[in-house]
Write an enzyme that holds these catalytic residues in place. Structure first.
Site, PDB file in Angstrom:
ATOM      1  N   GLU A  44       0.830  -1.199   0.000  1.00  0.00           N
ATOM      2  CA  GLU A  44       0.000   0.000   0.000  1.00  0.00           C
ATOM      3  C   GLU A  44       0.869   1.256   0.000  1.00  0.00           C
ATOM      4  O   GLU A  44       1.862   1.349   0.734  1.00  0.00           O
ATOM      5  CB  GLU A  44      -0.887  -0.042   1.251  1.00  0.00           C
ATOM      6  CG  GLU A  44      -1.864   1.088   1.401  1.00  0.00           C
ATOM      7  CD  GLU A  44      -2.745   0.921   2.634  1.00  0.00           C
ATOM      8  OE1 GLU A  44      -3.712   1.685   2.776  1.00  0.00           O
ATOM      9  OE2 GLU A  44      -2.456   0.023   3.472  1.00  0.00           O
ATOM     10  N   LYS A 116      -9.191   2.635  -2.368  1.00  0.00           N
ATOM     11  CA  LYS A 116      -9.526   1.915  -1.141  1.00  0.00           C
ATOM     12  C   LYS A 116     -10.975   2.224  -0.762  1.00  0.00           C
ATOM     13  O   LYS A 116     -11.430   3.370  -0.845  1.00  0.00           O
ATOM     14  CB  LYS A 116      -8.571   2.353  -0.032  1.00  0.00           C
ATOM     15  CG  LYS A 116      -8.599   1.518   1.233  1.00  0.00           C
ATOM     16  CD  LYS A 116      -7.429   1.922   2.132  1.00  0.00           C
ATOM     17  CE  LYS A 116      -7.315   1.065   3.371  1.00  0.00           C
ATOM     18  NZ  LYS A 116      -6.108   1.417   4.166  1.00  0.00           N
ATOM     19  N   CYS A 172      -5.635  -3.222   2.093  1.00  0.00           N
ATOM     20  CA  CYS A 172      -5.455  -3.334   3.542  1.00  0.00           C
ATOM     21  C   CYS A 172      -6.760  -3.427   4.338  1.00  0.00           C
ATOM     22  O   CYS A 172      -7.374  -4.484   4.393  1.00  0.00           O
ATOM     23  CB  CYS A 172      -4.598  -2.175   4.046  1.00  0.00           C
ATOM     24  SG  CYS A 172      -3.879  -2.503   5.691  1.00  0.00           S
TER      25      CYS A 172
END
Length: 648
Positions: A44, A116, A172
């Site tokens: 990330e 994300k 994540c």
């Protein structure tokens, strides 16, 4: 080898806020592996570093990020259409908001950018301070001089000409939510999930992370590659460990453990993923119930690389546990015991009757029976063990069978079948000197008759000793050793029987059945044989099963991949080649593998009629041939297209 996707994950050294140096680190890895993997996955925000904090709002960093993306994109162009796809993390500005994104790059193009979905904003995480969350949507955005698909409802189809794979991306925290994007992606067709992560390390998180990723991979029936930020992120308040993971249908393929460095590169089997999705009807039901979003398919015309071998551990004994062996064997044994206990209680039988040959299968069945009656607080003599010497019985096996029964406290009986079998030969007009299939099967059926009749006489039932491998090959006499009232080994393959006898035999020797270790060792060392043909002149076993049907190591390998994953013969052959190369113990040349693979398919399909009327017995693993459970086949399959020809 076909139907494989090779993925590499890495946690390169990060230079916080220095995009140029980070690009150089990424380019160094890409240059070395661009022709060695289909996808190269970075952590990330790998272009900037995850821990830039308020620097994310600095225009210099954001402009440098765009420049860095263009540099990496241009760099991949020099590797052409067959170079790896590169997936990097970057902060990207869209319509006045900043998003934490993954950029999928290949052959001079940014194929897609995925933001994300869920931003952590608790504990040590403050992502909403800098980034915006994104609902499921899609639009085209401008990055440099490129128009790029942007959204978290994208599925990237990587490959060409019918040989492609569908890729989904999450970042994540997405994976740590109640309904992660990966699950939505999977039921909408994504077969491989890529996760760019920056997961800090705290006590207990390492195993939690494994469980989390493994669970998603298992329930979504997908491959999952996870690349996390490493130790060069800021340590002002937290520390990152570079924990990288790859799972396939819930099985760990490999990992870079926390605070270790290196490259993780593995192959995902698309055959396994697609097989399990076809077989698991609940997965299809979820697709219908939760397939409400319109996902956009993005094409990446990269040709998947040719693989000469699979980058994964391939065991020659896939049924045999290689870690926590005693624990796994005990679990299997307990299932066998529980099944028999329940049948004893339900039938209210006075005893169980077992034919004890001194071989592996009857030894395991006897151990199961001995433990079952002990658990039920019944006398050990509830187990009636009968040794039935015949024309092929050797002193060694007979002695071992009697010794084992003595040590287990069984009711021991010896009933020779020689006289009765000779009478039967005379009745049907068979010449005893002709050692053909009639000669062998008469003995097997005579033994079964003895067992059945003793069970009737004593008010008990017969426990079958035959195993999964014998049922698969039809290596049993129809209505002879093929038949019983309850078969405890019916889902235990031969390679696992040997391991169970070894582990459980010695375990019981330390836990209530003293003195059985020595006889267990000799039984393990005895060649596998039905002992239906006369022994050698020196009294040793003449008839060895594997001389006739081939190695059980090979047959169990073929059985596992045929039934567990529905693999094509050529795929299994190539997997077996890889397993042989990796093995220090088992060595088979290509001609041997193909020869016995043909024998396997021939016997497996021709012998289905025996499995169609096999007795009850519990399933303990993922492969079973019970017609009431896992395997329903006609007995007339024309199987020629499964066989290797002379020129193959």
């Amino acid at each position: 080898m076909e139907n494989l996707l090779r993925v590499l994950t890495a946690s390169p050294r990060v230079h916080i806020g220095n995009v140029t140096k980070n690009c150089d680190e990424i380019k160094s890895i890409y240059k070395e592996y661009a022709d060695k993997a289909d996808i190269i996955l970075m952590p990330e925000l790998s272009l900037t570093g995850y821990t830039c904090a308020d620097l994310f709002e600095n225009r210099n960093l954001l402009d440098n990020t765009v420049s860095g993306l263009m540099v990496l994109t241009k760099f991949t162009e020099s590797f052409g259409k067959n170079g790896s796809a590169l997936v990097v993390g970057a902060p990207i500005e869209v319509s006045g908001e900043l998003y934490n994104c993954a950029a999928f790059i290949q052959n001079g193009k940014i194929i897609a950018v995925v933001p994300k979905t869920y931003l952590p904003n608790y504990g040590e995480f403050y992502e909403k301070r800098w980034f915006g969350a994104r609902e499921y949507d899609f639009e085209n955005i401008e990055i440099g001089d490129m128009t790029v698909p942007f959204g978290n409802n994208l599925i990237i189809e990587l490959g060409q000409k019918g040989k492609s794979v569908k890729i989904g991306i999450e970042i994540c925290e997405d994976a740590w939510t109640p309904i992660p994007p990966s699950r939505i992606l999977a039921i909408n067709g994504a077969e491989i999930i890529l996760n760019l992560s920056a997961s800090n390390e705290v006590i207990g998180k390492e195993q939690y992370r494994r469980n989390l990723v493994g669970n998603i991979s298992s329930t979504c029936l997908c491959g999952y590659a996870y690349a996390s930020a490493g130790i060069y992120e800021s340590t002002s308040d937290i520390v990152f460990s570079g924990h990288n993971l790859m799972y396939e249908n819930g099985k760990l393929l490999g990992e870079i453990k926390p605070f270790e460095s290196g490259i993780l590169i593995r192959d995902f089997s698309l055959t396994k993923i697609r097989h399990d999705r076809i077989a698991n009807k609940s997965f299809a039901d979820c697709k219908r119930m939760f397939n409400g979003r319109n996902f956009v398919k993005i094409i990446c015309n990269k040709k998947l690389m040719q693989k000469n071998e699979i980058l994964a551990k391939v065991s020659m004994t896939p049924f045999v546990p290689f870690k926590n062996r005693l624990e796994r064997c005990t679990s299997i044994f307990n299932m066998q015991v529980a099944g028999l206990q329940r049948r004893l209680e339900a039938t209210k039988s006075k005893c169980v009757v077992i034919g004890v040959s001194g071989g592996l299968d009857s030894t395991l069945a006897l151990l199961v029976a001995a433990q079952a009656v002990r658990n039920l607080n019944l006398p050990q003599k509830t187990v009636v063990g009968i040794t039935m010497p015949g024309f092929g019985t050797t002193k060694r096996t007979k002695s071992n069978s009697i010794t084992l029964m003595e040590k287990l406290g069984c009711d021991i009986r010896e009933i020779s079948i020689v006289k009765a079998t000779r009478q039967h030969f005379e009745d049907i007009g068979h010449d005893e000197s002709i050692h053909d299939i009639t000669y062998e099967n008469c003995q097997a059926r005579e033994r079964t008759q003895v067992l059945m009749d003793v069970a009737n006489k004593e008010g008990g039932f017969v426990i079958g000793t035959g195993d999964l491998s014998e049922l698969a090959l039809g290596w049993c006499t129809y209505n002879g050793d093929h038949m019983s009232m309850y078969a405890v080994n019916t889902s235990i393959p031969k390679t696992l029987v040997r391991t169970l006898v070894d582990e459980i035999g010695h375990h019981l020797g330390r836990n209530g059945f003293d003195g059985i270790d020595e006889v267990i060792e000799d039984i393990i060392d005895t060649p596998v044989s039905p002992e239906l043909l006369p022994p050698n002149a020196d009294g040793t076993i003449a008839q060895k099963t594997e001389d006739t049907v081939g190695s059980y190591i090979l047959h169990d390998f073929f059985l596992y991949y045929t039934l567990r994953y529905g693999m094509k013969p050529n795929e299994i052959f190539e997997l077996c080649q890889t397993a042989v190369k990796q093995s220090d113990e088992y060595k088979f040349d290509d001609a041997e593998i193909k020869k016995w693979q043909n024998v396997f398919y021939t016997r497996f399909f021709r012998q289905q009629f025996k499995r169609n009327c096999m007795p009850d017995g519990v399933k303990v693993g993922t492969v079973s041939v019970s017609p009431r459970g896992d395997l329903r086949l006609p007995s007339e399959i024309e199987f020629e297209e499964f066989l290797f020809g002379d020129k193959q």
